[in-house]
Design a protein around this motif. Structure first.
Motif, PDB file in Angstrom:
ATOM      1  N   LYS A   1      48.113 -13.277 -54.764  1.00  0.00           N
ATOM      2  CA  LYS A   1      46.961 -12.626 -54.157  1.00  0.00           C
ATOM      3  C   LYS A   1      47.402 -11.746 -53.000  1.00  0.00           C
ATOM      4  O   LYS A   1      46.954 -10.620 -52.833  1.00  0.00           O
ATOM      5  CB  LYS A   1      45.959 -13.685 -53.650  1.00  0.00           C
ATOM      6  N   LYS A   2      48.295 -12.312 -52.227  1.00  0.00           N
ATOM      7  CA  LYS A   2      48.787 -11.560 -51.076  1.00  0.00           C
ATOM      8  C   LYS A   2      49.469 -10.285 -51.523  1.00  0.00           C
ATOM      9  O   LYS A   2      49.260  -9.200 -50.968  1.00  0.00           O
ATOM     10  CB  LYS A   2      49.770 -12.421 -50.273  1.00  0.00           C
ATOM     11  N   GLU A   3      50.279 -10.472 -52.578  1.00  0.00           N
ATOM     12  CA  GLU A   3      50.994  -9.288 -53.094  1.00  0.00           C
ATOM     13  C   GLU A   3      50.021  -8.226 -53.538  1.00  0.00           C
ATOM     14  O   GLU A   3      50.140  -7.058 -53.193  1.00  0.00           O
ATOM     15  CB  GLU A   3      51.883  -9.703 -54.277  1.00  0.00           C
ATOM     16  N   GLU A   4      49.017  -8.713 -54.329  1.00  0.00           N
ATOM     17  CA  GLU A   4      48.027  -7.748 -54.820  1.00  0.00           C
ATOM     18  C   GLU A   4      47.314  -7.050 -53.675  1.00  0.00           C
ATOM     19  O   GLU A   4      47.113  -5.839 -53.685  1.00  0.00           O
ATOM     20  CB  GLU A   4      46.997  -8.461 -55.714  1.00  0.00           C
ATOM     21  N   LYS A   5      46.975  -7.863 -52.734  1.00  0.00           N
ATOM     22  CA  LYS A   5      46.308  -7.305 -51.563  1.00  0.00           C
ATOM     23  C   LYS A   5      47.192  -6.250 -50.917  1.00  0.00           C
ATOM     24  O   LYS A   5      46.750  -5.159 -50.563  1.00  0.00           O
ATOM     25  CB  LYS A   5      45.997  -8.419 -50.559  1.00  0.00           C
ATOM     26  N   GLY A   6      48.451  -6.632 -50.794  1.00  0.00           N
ATOM     27  CA  GLY A   6      49.409  -5.702 -50.187  1.00  0.00           C
ATOM     28  C   GLY A   6      49.465  -4.384 -50.964  1.00  0.00           C
ATOM     29  O   GLY A   6      49.452  -3.285 -50.393  1.00  0.00           O
ATOM     30  N   LYS A   7      49.518  -4.518 -52.333  1.00  0.00           N
ATOM     31  CA  LYS A   7      49.572  -3.311 -53.174  1.00  0.00           C
ATOM     32  C   LYS A   7      48.335  -2.456 -52.959  1.00  0.00           C
ATOM     33  O   LYS A   7      48.399  -1.244 -52.797  1.00  0.00           O
ATOM     34  CB  LYS A   7      49.664  -3.725 -54.649  1.00  0.00           C
ATOM     35  N   LYS A   8      47.162  -3.191 -53.000  1.00  0.00           N
ATOM     36  CA  LYS A   8      45.899  -2.467 -52.821  1.00  0.00           C
ATOM     37  C   LYS A   8      45.905  -1.715 -51.495  1.00  0.00           C
ATOM     38  O   LYS A   8      45.509  -0.552 -51.408  1.00  0.00           O
ATOM     39  CB  LYS A   8      44.714  -3.443 -52.866  1.00  0.00           C
ATOM     40  N   ASP A   9      46.385  -2.440 -50.498  1.00  0.00           N
ATOM     41  CA  ASP A   9      46.398  -1.819 -49.174  1.00  0.00           C
ATOM     42  C   ASP A   9      47.250  -0.554 -49.186  1.00  0.00           C
ATOM     43  O   ASP A   9      46.900   0.469 -48.592  1.00  0.00           O
ATOM     44  CB  ASP A   9      46.962  -2.804 -48.143  1.00  0.00           C
ATOM     45  N   LYS A  10      48.380  -0.665 -49.935  1.00  0.00           N
ATOM     46  CA  LYS A  10      49.279   0.493 -50.008  1.00  0.00           C
ATOM     47  C   LYS A  10      48.579   1.658 -50.707  1.00  0.00           C
ATOM     48  O   LYS A  10      48.680   2.821 -50.313  1.00  0.00           O
ATOM     49  CB  LYS A  10      50.542   0.117 -50.785  1.00  0.00           C
ATOM     50  N   HIS A  11      47.911   1.307 -51.873  1.00  0.00           N
ATOM     51  CA  HIS A  11      47.255   2.356 -52.650  1.00  0.00           C
ATOM     52  C   HIS A  11      46.161   3.056 -51.867  1.00  0.00           C
ATOM     53  O   HIS A  11      46.019   4.263 -51.932  1.00  0.00           O
ATOM     54  CB  HIS A  11      46.636   1.754 -53.932  1.00  0.00           C
ATOM     55  N   SER A  12      45.422   2.271 -51.148  1.00  0.00           N
ATOM     56  CA  SER A  12      44.249   2.871 -50.504  1.00  0.00           C
ATOM     57  C   SER A  12      44.615   3.656 -49.241  1.00  0.00           C
ATOM     58  O   SER A  12      45.711   3.650 -48.792  1.00  0.00           O
ATOM     59  CB  SER A  12      43.230   1.776 -50.144  1.00  0.00           C
TER      60      SER A  12
END
Lengths: 333, 458
Positions: free
Chosen positions: B447-458
């Motif tokens: 979840k953290k990773e995904e969150k991190g990715k999302k944060d990067k994308h946005s």
């Protein structure tokens, strides 16, 4: 009639004898184990199993080890009975007339010598009474005597106001021997006259008695009492001497404290025997004596000049004629 | 028929086979029937068989009705090791592959060792049976085994309740947890548990002894369990954290090591010890009494404020009888009851100081052995190594002393119960928890990773 063939078998054969069916069907393998020769093996196996468990002892159990801590001092209780049977304890007021105190001491010492007993004299000022009346000193004094003479069995506290008037009476044979005590004990008697609800126990055994007291007109008298050495005596004396009683201002100091603990604590009352007052504590010419058996008569062991040390009375003067009688008797022998 | 008589024939029931047969009417002598029970001749057995037919099931049950009974032979012939197979050995037939052969060999070896293997199995089975059935409790109770019947736990329930205070659901829950905890412990080791109702009662007319009932309770327990030796008093707000410690192993087998008799070792009250009065005997003047464990009649822990009677032990003895007798005294009560807010505890401290006979039979036990405190009692940090509970060192008991004054008893009880359960998981539970924990951990990290990715994308 002849038949070529035996009679035909019935088409409805008799049923087999019912097998004895127990509710639990034992499988043959187990049944085999339960056969007599195998049973022994099973029993021995089970026994061995439990022995193993017991030996390992890891499922809890076993007794505690009994090592002794350094500095531990063995109790002197085991010494009781090795010394002289009776020790007479008297507390002396250091401010009293020394000539009189000498005579009092001599009175005890002569008696003790005659019967092979010991004496113990203490000064009232020897003990930490913390502002309580000096009459309290008798309690630690008896405790002190026990410490000094651990081998003795009985400790007879006798006030300095009392004289031993009949030295020929051996207190051990006269009072303390169980067969004698059994006759002397007053059972079912209110501890505080006339009608206290607490009475001395009626099922007392003389060999289990640890303290012997008398009762005068007011209640338990403390001028003359005997306590048996042991754990109980320590408990009794320590409890009696508790500062909480000393600070309570009982009307008559240690006397009421004693009546109090006797009436409130069954472990003390159960060890207490009351004897008639003239046995060890007859009052001479006093209206405080027990109405039935409190007054000293000729031939009694003890004459107590109760209260002669108080107010303006003089024990030396009051006791003078009795000292004279004692001297006379001694010269006769 | 005129009458509907229950008997089939006039003349009543006759016992078949014993008297004349039914059809004998009109004959002087009974007809001789055939052996084996011909039709006219009714024997007991045949009557039974006939009635069995009527009843629909047979009087005897054939053997081999169970699954194994019917199929054992079939199965056993299919097993790789059988005597029947032996005969066929080496007759040029297919022997099975190598794996089968090894299996066969192992099987044959097992069969050959069946006796010793059976013994081992029996041993394992008896160990399991010992612990699964109440047998271990019986063993641990008996004096030959653990001697558990020498110990009685007295649990004070409902303290201060009754007329003074009504219990709410939280108090009930605390009590339930506490009682269950002690019940399990007592059951496990074969001890006796005595739960006493300490609710305030106006039992004594003068109200003096109100809530001074420890003494009476202990006396009653001593009367109720005449074979017990040690009595363990426990307050309600206590929790046994390590039920696997037996009292014997934890304390009484090594009393000399776990107790101290010289109060100078830990002396929060600053009691002068040993006594120095000249008139006392040597045993009492000695700081350790006679130094033997069998003269210890009372075992008390000390907290930062002195003796603590939330968890203490007394041994049955004459000394104890005397102590229980003298503990409550009206003169002491009258003078001190305002001052002695902890009642028996203060009275005992007082007597310890002022009545020398008590001193030589009381021993103290390090508090964390039987009465560890949670943070909040004796210091808010909870870091006193003498007093406070240590999870790592697996302390035996927690006493949430004083939690009813400004702390949350229920929260503490719940917390320690959870902790105790977690500390005492069995290996299987540990394994399960490990797996679930690792899965949880992985999910969270994902979840953290995904969150991190999302944060990067946005």
């Amino acid at each position: 009639m002849h038949f070529a063939m035996p009679p035909r078998k019935t088409s409805r054969p008799p049923p087999y004898a019912a097998r004895n069916q127990s509710s639990v069907r034992i499988p043959p393998a187990l049944k085999n184990l339960l056969r007599r020769d195998k049973l022994r093996l099973v029993v021995v196996g089970a026994l061995g199993f439990f022995t193993l468990l017991w030996l390992f002892g890891w499922i809890g159990g076993g007794s505690s080890s009994n090592s002794v801590l350094p500095g531990g001092v063995a109790s002197t209780i085991s010494l009781i009975g090795t010394g002289p049977a009776v020790v007479i304890v008297t507390v002396i007021d250091p401010q009293a007339n020394p000539a009189w105190t000498e005579r009092i001491k001599k009175n005890r010492e002569e008696y003790a010598k005659k019967h092979g007993y010991l004496t113990f004299f203490a000064n009232a000022s020897d003990y930490p009474l913390r502002n309580s009346p000096p009459s309290w000193a008798k309690v630690p004094a008896v405790r002190h005597a026990m410490t000094r003479n651990p081998g003795s069995t009985f400790f007879w506290y006798l006030d300095s106001t009392a004289l031993i008037m009949n030295p020929s009476i051996d207190i051990h044979a006269h009072v303390l021997a169980p067969s004698r005590l059994e006759k002397l004990m007053i059972i079912n008697q209110p501890v505080v006259p006339p009608d206290s609800v607490i009475k001395t126990f009626s099922n007392l055994k003389p060999d289990r008695i640890d303290v012997i007291v008398t009762q005068d007109k007011d209640g338990l008298s403390q001028s003359s009492w005997i306590v048996r050495n042991g754990d109980w005596a320590r408990y009794f004396l320590d409890a009696w001497f508790d500062p909480i009683y000393r600070s309570y201002n009982f009307q008559k100091a240690e006397q009421h404290a004693l009546e109090h603990i006797v009436q409130w604590h069954g472990t003390i009352l159960a060890k207490l025997a009351m004897v008639s007052q003239d046995t060890i504590n007859g009052y001479h010419a006093s209206d405080l004596a027990n109405a039935n058996h409190g007054t000293y008569k000729d031939g009694d062991l003890v004459a107590n000049f109760y209260g002669c040390d108080r107010e303006k009375r003089s024990c030396a003067d009051e006791q003078q004629p009795f000292f004279a009688i004692l001297e006379e008797a001694k010269n006769k022998d | 028929m005129a009458s509907r008589s229950p008997s089939p024939r006039p003349g009543g029931w006759s016992s078949p086979g014993l008297n004349s047969p039914y059809d004998a009417s009109g004959r002087a002598s009974p007809m001789r029937g055939y052996a084996n029970g011909a039709s006219q001749n009714v024997t007991w057995a045949s009557a039974q068989a006939r009635s069995a037919e009527v009843k629909g099931y047979t009087a005897f049950s054939p053997r081999n009705q169970g699954f194994f009974g019917r199929h054992f032979r079939k199965i056993s012939t299919q097993l790789p090791f059988s005597y029947a197979e032996k005969e066929k050995l080496g007759r040029g037939r297919y022997q099975g592959n190598k794996v089968m052969q090894t299996f066969k060999r192992i099987g044959r070896n097992f069969w050959r060792l069946r006796r010793s293997l059976g013994l081992v199995l029996l041993l394992i089975l008896s160990v399991i049976l010992f612990y699964v059935t109440p047998l271990h409790r019986v063993y641990r109770r008996s004096s030959l085994g653990g001697g558990g019947k020498k110990y009685v736990i007295i649990l004070a329930a409902n303290q201060g309740g009754g007329v003074m205070e009504w219990k709410g659901p939280r108090e009930w829950a605390i009590e339930r947890y506490s009682v269950k905890n002690k019940k399990n412990y007592a059951n496990k080791w074969g001890y006796d548990l005595e739960i006493v109702d300490m609710s305030t009662k106006k039992r004594y007319a003068h109200e003096w002894r109100e809530s001074w009932e420890k003494v009476d309770t202990i006396k009653n327990a001593m009367r109720k369990y005449p074979h017990a030796e040690w009595f363990w008093w426990l307050d309600t707000n206590t929790f046994i954290m390590e039920p696997s410690y037996s009292l014997q192993n934890h304390l009484f087998k090594r009393l000399q090591d776990v107790s101290y008799r010289d109060i100078r070792e830990y002396n929060p009250l600053n009691i002068s010890h040993p006594l120095t009065d000249e008139y006392l005997d040597a045993e009492i003047l000695s700081p350790v009494g006679d130094g033997k464990t069998n003269s210890i009649n009372m075992l008390v822990p000390q907290d930062c404020g002195g003796f603590n009677l939330g968890s203490f032990f007394v041994r049955r003895s004459v000394w104890t009888d005397r102590l229980l007798d003298i503990w409550w005294d009206p003169v002491a009560y009258e003078q001190k009851h305002m001052e002695w807010e902890h009642k028996e505890q203060d009275a005992l401290e007082y007597m310890y100081q002022n009545q020398p006979w008590i001193r030589s039979h009381v021993a103290f036990v390090q508090q964390r052995k039987v009465n560890a405190f949670p943070p909040g009692a004796c210091g808010d940090k909870g870091d006193d190594p003498n007093i406070h509970y240590h999870e790592k060192e697996r302390d035996f008991m927690v006493n949430m002393a004083g939690c009813e004054w400004g702390r949350d008893c229920w929260a503490e009880m719940y917390k320690y119960r959870q902790l105790s359960e977690r500390l005492n998981r069995n290996p299987w539970e540990r394994f399960k928890d490990l797996i679930s924990d690792s899965i949880k951990h992985r999910k969270e990290s994902k979840k953290k990773e995904e969150k991190g990715k999302k944060d990067k994308h946005s």
